[in-house]
Motif scaffolding. Sequence first.
Motif, PDB file in Angstrom:
ATOM      1  N   GLN A 195      45.151  48.889  46.323  1.00 32.56           N
ATOM      2  CA  GLN A 195      44.897  47.696  45.802  1.00 32.56           C
ATOM      3  C   GLN A 195      44.044  47.553  44.537  1.00 32.56           C
ATOM      4  OE1 GLN A 195      44.636  46.279  50.517  1.00 32.56           O
ATOM      5  NE2 GLN A 195      42.980  46.717  49.347  1.00 32.56           N
ATOM      6  N   ARG A 196      44.597  47.145  43.475  1.00 29.73           N
ATOM      7  CA  ARG A 196      43.913  47.211  42.133  1.00 29.73           C
ATOM      8  C   ARG A 196      43.048  45.993  42.157  1.00 29.73           C
ATOM      9  NH1 ARG A 196      45.252  49.305  36.677  1.00 29.73           N
ATOM     10  NH2 ARG A 196      43.888  48.439  35.281  1.00 29.73           N
ATOM     11  N   ASN A 197      41.780  45.798  41.848  1.00 31.41           N
ATOM     12  CA  ASN A 197      40.722  44.783  41.861  1.00 31.41           C
ATOM     13  C   ASN A 197      40.002  44.345  40.653  1.00 31.41           C
ATOM     14  OD1 ASN A 197      41.199  45.049  44.969  1.00 31.41           O
ATOM     15  ND2 ASN A 197      39.806  46.461  44.999  1.00 31.41           N
ATOM     16  N   LEU A 198      39.845  43.247  40.381  1.00 30.12           N
ATOM     17  CA  LEU A 198      38.792  42.972  39.393  1.00 30.12           C
ATOM     18  C   LEU A 198      37.889  42.026  40.083  1.00 30.12           C
ATOM     19  CD1 LEU A 198      38.373  42.326  36.219  1.00 30.12           C
ATOM     20  CD2 LEU A 198      39.915  40.136  36.529  1.00 30.12           C
ATOM     21  N   ALA A 205      37.498  38.824  42.498  1.00 27.66           N
ATOM     22  CA  ALA A 205      37.934  37.823  41.634  1.00 27.66           C
ATOM     23  C   ALA A 205      39.507  37.806  41.974  1.00 27.66           C
ATOM     24  CB  ALA A 205      37.658  37.685  40.239  1.00 27.66           C
ATOM     25  N   VAL A 206      40.302  39.074  41.766  1.00 29.31           N
ATOM     26  CA  VAL A 206      41.456  39.189  41.583  1.00 29.31           C
ATOM     27  C   VAL A 206      42.037  40.632  42.251  1.00 29.31           C
ATOM     28  CG1 VAL A 206      43.908  39.222  40.299  1.00 29.31           C
ATOM     29  CG2 VAL A 206      41.826  37.904  39.564  1.00 29.31           C
ATOM     30  N   THR A 207      43.007  40.540  43.252  1.00 25.65           N
ATOM     31  CA  THR A 207      43.693  41.793  43.635  1.00 25.65           C
ATOM     32  C   THR A 207      45.093  41.782  43.348  1.00 25.65           C
ATOM     33  OG1 THR A 207      42.116  42.005  45.638  1.00 25.65           O
ATOM     34  CG2 THR A 207      44.292  43.128  45.792  1.00 25.65           C
ATOM     35  N   GLU A 208      45.640  42.913  42.789  1.00 24.55           N
ATOM     36  CA  GLU A 208      47.033  42.989  42.601  1.00 24.55           C
ATOM     37  C   GLU A 208      47.619  44.093  43.367  1.00 24.55           C
ATOM     38  OE1 GLU A 208      47.827  42.278  38.115  1.00 24.55           O
ATOM     39  OE2 GLU A 208      45.780  42.533  37.963  1.00 24.55           O
ATOM     40  N   ARG A 292      54.337  47.688  56.135  1.00 21.22           N
ATOM     41  CA  ARG A 292      55.390  47.693  55.037  1.00 21.22           C
ATOM     42  C   ARG A 292      55.290  46.472  54.070  1.00 21.22           C
ATOM     43  NH1 ARG A 292      60.772  47.991  58.656  1.00 21.22           N
ATOM     44  NH2 ARG A 292      59.896  46.387  59.515  1.00 21.22           N
ATOM     45  N   GLN A 293      55.142  46.526  52.830  1.00 19.20           N
ATOM     46  CA  GLN A 293      54.959  45.665  51.608  1.00 19.20           C
ATOM     47  C   GLN A 293      56.387  45.030  51.503  1.00 19.20           C
ATOM     48  OE1 GLN A 293      52.880  46.553  48.248  1.00 19.20           O
ATOM     49  NE2 GLN A 293      52.942  44.476  47.668  1.00 19.20           N
ATOM     50  N   HIS A 294      56.522  43.786  51.887  1.00 23.17           N
ATOM     51  CA  HIS A 294      57.798  43.332  51.492  1.00 23.17           C
ATOM     52  C   HIS A 294      57.710  42.312  50.156  1.00 23.17           C
ATOM     53  CE1 HIS A 294      56.279  39.399  52.896  1.00 23.17           C
ATOM     54  NE2 HIS A 294      55.899  40.076  54.006  1.00 23.17           N
ATOM     55  N   SER A 295      56.562  42.248  49.543  1.00 22.74           N
ATOM     56  CA  SER A 295      56.640  41.235  48.226  1.00 22.74           C
ATOM     57  C   SER A 295      55.418  41.729  47.531  1.00 22.74           C
ATOM     58  CB  SER A 295      56.153  39.620  48.834  1.00 22.74           C
ATOM     59  OG  SER A 295      57.198  39.340  49.543  1.00 22.74           O
ATOM     60  N   ALA A 296      55.709  41.558  46.078  1.00 24.91           N
ATOM     61  CA  ALA A 296      54.699  41.965  45.313  1.00 24.91           C
ATOM     62  C   ALA A 296      53.655  40.746  45.376  1.00 24.91           C
ATOM     63  CB  ALA A 296      55.406  41.841  43.649  1.00 24.91           C
ATOM     64  N   ALA A 297      52.456  41.167  45.230  1.00 19.59           N
ATOM     65  CA  ALA A 297      51.176  40.222  45.488  1.00 19.59           C
ATOM     66  C   ALA A 297      50.257  40.195  44.575  1.00 19.59           C
ATOM     67  CB  ALA A 297      50.891  40.319  47.022  1.00 19.59           C
ATOM     68  N   VAL A 298      49.880  39.091  44.202  1.00 15.47           N
ATOM     69  CA  VAL A 298      48.529  38.770  43.361  1.00 15.47           C
ATOM     70  C   VAL A 298      47.468  37.882  44.128  1.00 15.47           C
ATOM     71  CG1 VAL A 298      47.511  38.287  41.104  1.00 15.47           C
ATOM     72  CG2 VAL A 298      49.700  39.398  41.253  1.00 15.47           C
ATOM     73  N   MET A 299      46.741  38.364  44.451  1.00 19.07           N
ATOM     74  CA  MET A 299      45.724  37.421  45.245  1.00 19.07           C
ATOM     75  C   MET A 299      44.192  36.902  44.511  1.00 19.07           C
ATOM     76  SD  MET A 299      42.726  38.179  48.114  1.00 19.07           S
ATOM     77  CE  MET A 299      41.588  38.302  46.984  1.00 19.07           C
ATOM     78  N   LEU A 300      44.063  35.552  44.365  1.00 19.69           N
ATOM     79  CA  LEU A 300      43.138  34.924  43.750  1.00 19.69           C
ATOM     80  C   LEU A 300      41.875  34.529  44.699  1.00 19.69           C
ATOM     81  CD1 LEU A 300      44.863  32.704  41.184  1.00 19.69           C
ATOM     82  CD2 LEU A 300      44.212  35.046  40.988  1.00 19.69           C
ATOM     83  N   ASN A 301      40.673  35.061  44.584  1.00 18.20           N
ATOM     84  CA  ASN A 301      39.346  34.470  45.285  1.00 18.20           C
ATOM     85  C   ASN A 301      39.076  33.293  44.844  1.00 18.20           C
ATOM     86  OD1 ASN A 301      38.164  35.416  47.446  1.00 18.20           O
ATOM     87  ND2 ASN A 301      36.610  36.385  46.455  1.00 18.20           N
ATOM     88  N   LEU A 302      38.947  32.174  45.647  1.00 16.72           N
ATOM     89  CA  LEU A 302      38.617  30.800  45.446  1.00 16.72           C
ATOM     90  C   LEU A 302      37.397  30.604  46.013  1.00 16.72           C
ATOM     91  CD1 LEU A 302      41.837  29.203  46.940  1.00 16.72           C
ATOM     92  CD2 LEU A 302      41.219  29.785  44.495  1.00 16.72           C
TER      93      LEU A 302
END
Length: 373
Positions: A195-198, A205-208, A292-302
């Motif tokens: 997981q790549r994180n910012l 804030a963001v995980t890609e 198993r990852q089935h979708s590309a995902a980008v998460m935003l922390n709220l």
Amino acid sequence: MGGGQLGRMFVHAAQRMGYQTAVLEADGESPAGRVSHHHVRSGYTDARGLAQLAELSQAITTEFENVPAAALQQLAKHRPVAPAGEAVAIAQDRALEKAHFVRCGVPCAPHAVIETREQLAAVPADLLPGILKTARLGYDGKGQVRVATPSELATAWEGVGRVPCVLEKLLPLAFECSVVVARGRDGVMVQLPVQRNLHRDGILAVTEVYEGNVPPALGAKAVAATRAIAEGIGYVGVLCVEFFGLADGSLVVNEMAPRPHNSGHWSMDGADISQFELQVRTLAGLPLAAPRQHSAAVMLNLLGDLWFRSAATPSEPDWASVLALPGAQLHLYGKREARAGRKMGHLTMVAADAETARAGALRAAALLGLPAF
């Protein structure tokens, strides 16, 4: 043990699989306590509360690392506990944590432990500029001070009350990443993709998560290092390890969290087995199938700041506009009061490919007034 949002999502995963749950947490309005079958309203060291939790439970876990390790060790006399108190104790102390990483052969930033004035005076000059971190009770950027000179270091150590600290050399970062693994009592271990994180102001804030989010060779090193760290203490449960990718192409470990992690939340929508289901499986002794990852995902922390974008009094963000975006998955944690810096929820954008997931997440960020990334 613990009533926050990580406990809430664990409770939901366990209930989906047919289990009843009990939460030990003093706060009567805690996110996890409000959705659990049983809520033991007690402090983490209260003998009666611990006895009640043990009576209700067949296995026990924790949702954050600052639960007293001694309480977990006490519970382990009566019920299976994962992670073990000994593993949690390592994660609670940065000095012990660094020593464990070194024992496991995992590179970490050059550092020095500072517990006395003599150790402060003996800090090598090449560790500056650096980051002074309190050895205990530091998370989400708390207990950390940047220092550039010996005098700044001395002032910072005085400022934190001369408690035990670790000084880490400030390194030129290219990116941050993390790996979540789950290890069973039988030694079987599986992991989520890297997981790549910012981070902003010390808070995620963001995980890609998608193919190519980090250089493949460094991603493989991060996975191998995380597995070595878990094996090194016979870890049982879900473990997250955070890393820094450096400008010179190398990788160093930052810290570990003996629990599901904010950066793994995307797995609830982007993988067939979430980090919380993995936590349930380790406790129940169920097979640990590789997620198993089935979708590309980008998460935003709220964070709670979103509730104060337009006025001094809190108002609900415009979720309708965000939810109109294809692939938007909103998770709110049921917290009664929004406050600046408080984790109120997360939004995961899922799509068939990385470009679409990123575009959707950037659009959602713009609608919410969050910075681009």
